[in-house]
Enzyme design. Structure first.
Site, PDB file in Angstrom:
ATOM      1  N   LYS A  68       3.291   0.762  -8.699  1.00 32.72           N
ATOM      2  CA  LYS A  68       4.668   1.293  -7.559  1.00 32.72           C
ATOM      3  C   LYS A  68       4.838   2.264  -6.935  1.00 32.72           C
ATOM      4  CE  LYS A  68       7.038  -2.849  -6.622  1.00 32.72           C
ATOM      5  NZ  LYS A  68       7.677  -4.405  -6.304  1.00 32.72           N
ATOM      6  N   ASP A 104       9.346  -4.517   0.977  1.00 38.14           N
ATOM      7  CA  ASP A 104       9.785  -5.305   0.041  1.00 38.14           C
ATOM      8  C   ASP A 104      11.943  -5.459   1.225  1.00 38.14           C
ATOM      9  OD1 ASP A 104       8.654  -6.240  -2.216  1.00 38.14           O
ATOM     10  OD2 ASP A 104       9.385  -4.624  -3.027  1.00 38.14           O
TER      11      ASP A 104
END
Length: 282
Positions: A68, A104
Site C-alpha cells: 500500500k 478504506d
C-alpha cells in the site's frame, strides 16, 4: 470488444475476498468484465505496472499488504485522501495515467453515516495504530470526531496517527481499556460514542481484544473491522450488553464499492448486500 478487467495485488493474495465481491457485482449488473487475483512480489511491482499500462483492457487494481505504500512512487497522481493517509489501496487507470486512491476510509465511515447525522458531539475510541487505523482516523476526523487512541505502543500510535489526535493526553496504552475512559463516557441525544477495533486482536489466530463486558458500559457503538471471524468476541460481548455493533464486512464491502465504481464506471448494486454477505460468510 475487449473485456475490461481489474485485479487485486498483494503478497500473499490467496486470502483476498475481493474477486468474490467484484465478481458478484459484475454478474448482477450484467457487465462483461472480470476481476482477478494477482500475486505480486515487492520487487516485481515495476514490471507489473509496466505490463498493465500497456493493457488497454485493464481498469486498475486494488492493493493489499504489503504494497500500500510501495506503489505510491510508481503512480502518476495521488488523491488527497491517499496523501493524507500515506497509503494507496486502489489504483485507477485513467487517461494513460495511474491514479492512487484510498477507499478504506470511505468504506469504514459508510455504516456510521446514518448514526451520526443528528449528532453534533462525536467521539471515537480507536484500538490499533497500523495502516487500517490511519485510514479510519482520517475518516473519523474528516467527519468531526474527537479521537482517543489505545495501543500497545502509544509512542508508535503518536507517530502513525498522532496528527489526528492533537490532545496527546488522549493517547493511551491498552491497560486504559479497563475501568478507563470507556467506562466513564457520557451520553446524550446530541452525542455518539464509537469504539473501533482496528487491530488484529480477535482475528483467527490472535488473542481476543482484552476488554471486559463491564468496560463496555455506556452509550457505545462497537465497530470491529476484523472479518475472520465476522462475529468476533468483542462484537458478541457488546451485543450481550445491548450495544449497537458493526462488523468488518461493512467496511470490506463499502471500500470495495467505492473501488468498483472507479473501475467500471457505475455503482455496484448494493440492494443485494444481504445476499453478498451470505456468500462471504459461507
Amino acid at each position: 470488444m475487449t473485456r475490461p478487467y481489474a485485479d487485486v495485488i498483494g503478497d500473499p493474495i490467496a486470502q483476498s475476498k475481493s474477486p468474490l465481491i467484484h465478481g458478484f457485482w459484475l454478474d448482477r449488473l450484467g457487465i462483461i468484465g472480470g476481476y482477478e487475483r494477482c500475486h505480486v512480489l515487492t520487487e516485481a511491482l515495476d514490471s507489473y505496472f509496466a505490463d498493465r499500462r500497456a493493457d488497454h483492457a485493464w481498469r486498475g487494481c486494488n492493493v493489499t499488504m504489503p504494497h500500500k505504500q510501495a506503489v505510491m512512487p510508481l503512480l502518476d497522481r495521488i488523491s488527497p485522501e491517499a496523501e493524507r493517509i500515506g497509503a494507496v489501496n486502489t489504483v485507477v487507470a485513467r487517461d494513460s495515467a495511474l491514479e492512487g486512491h484510498n477507499t478504506d476510509g470511505v468504506g469504514f465511515i459508510e455504516p456510521l453515516l446514518p448514526l451520526i447525522a443528528d449528532k453534533t458531539r462525536r467521539f471515537a475510541y480507536l484500538v490499533g495504530s497500523g495502516g487500517a487505523a490511519r485510514a479510519i482516523a482520517d475518516a473519523l476526523t474528516e467527519h468531526g470526531f474527537t479521537l482517543s487512541s489505545f495501543s500497545r505502543d502509544p509512542a508508535k500510535a503518536d507517530r502513525e496517527i498522532g496528527r489526528y489526535i492533537p490532545d496527546k493526553g488522549l493517547l493511551f496504552g491498552m491497560e486504559a481499556l479497563h475501568g478507563g475512559p470507556l467506562a466513564r463516557i457520557s451520553g446524550g441525544a446530541d452525542r455518539i460514542n464509537v469504539l473501533v477495533n482496528a487491530s488484529p486482536l480477535g482475528m483467527a489466530g490472535f488473542a481476543p481484544l482484552d476488554i471486559a463486558a463491564d468496560d463496555l458500559a455506556g452509550d457505545l457503538v462497537v465497530y470491529d473491522i476484523v472479518t475472520h471471524p465476522v462475529d468476533t468476541p468483542l462484537l458478541s460481548a457488546a451485543r450481550a450488553q445491548g450495544l449497537r455493533t458493526i462488523d468488518g464486512l461493512a467496511m470490506l464491502i463499502g471500500q470495495a464499492a467505492a473501488a468498483f465504481e472507479k473501475f467500471f464506471g457505475q455503482p455496484p448494486p448494493r440492494e443485494h448486500d444481504a445476499e453478498l454477505r451470505a456468500i462471504l460468510t459461507t
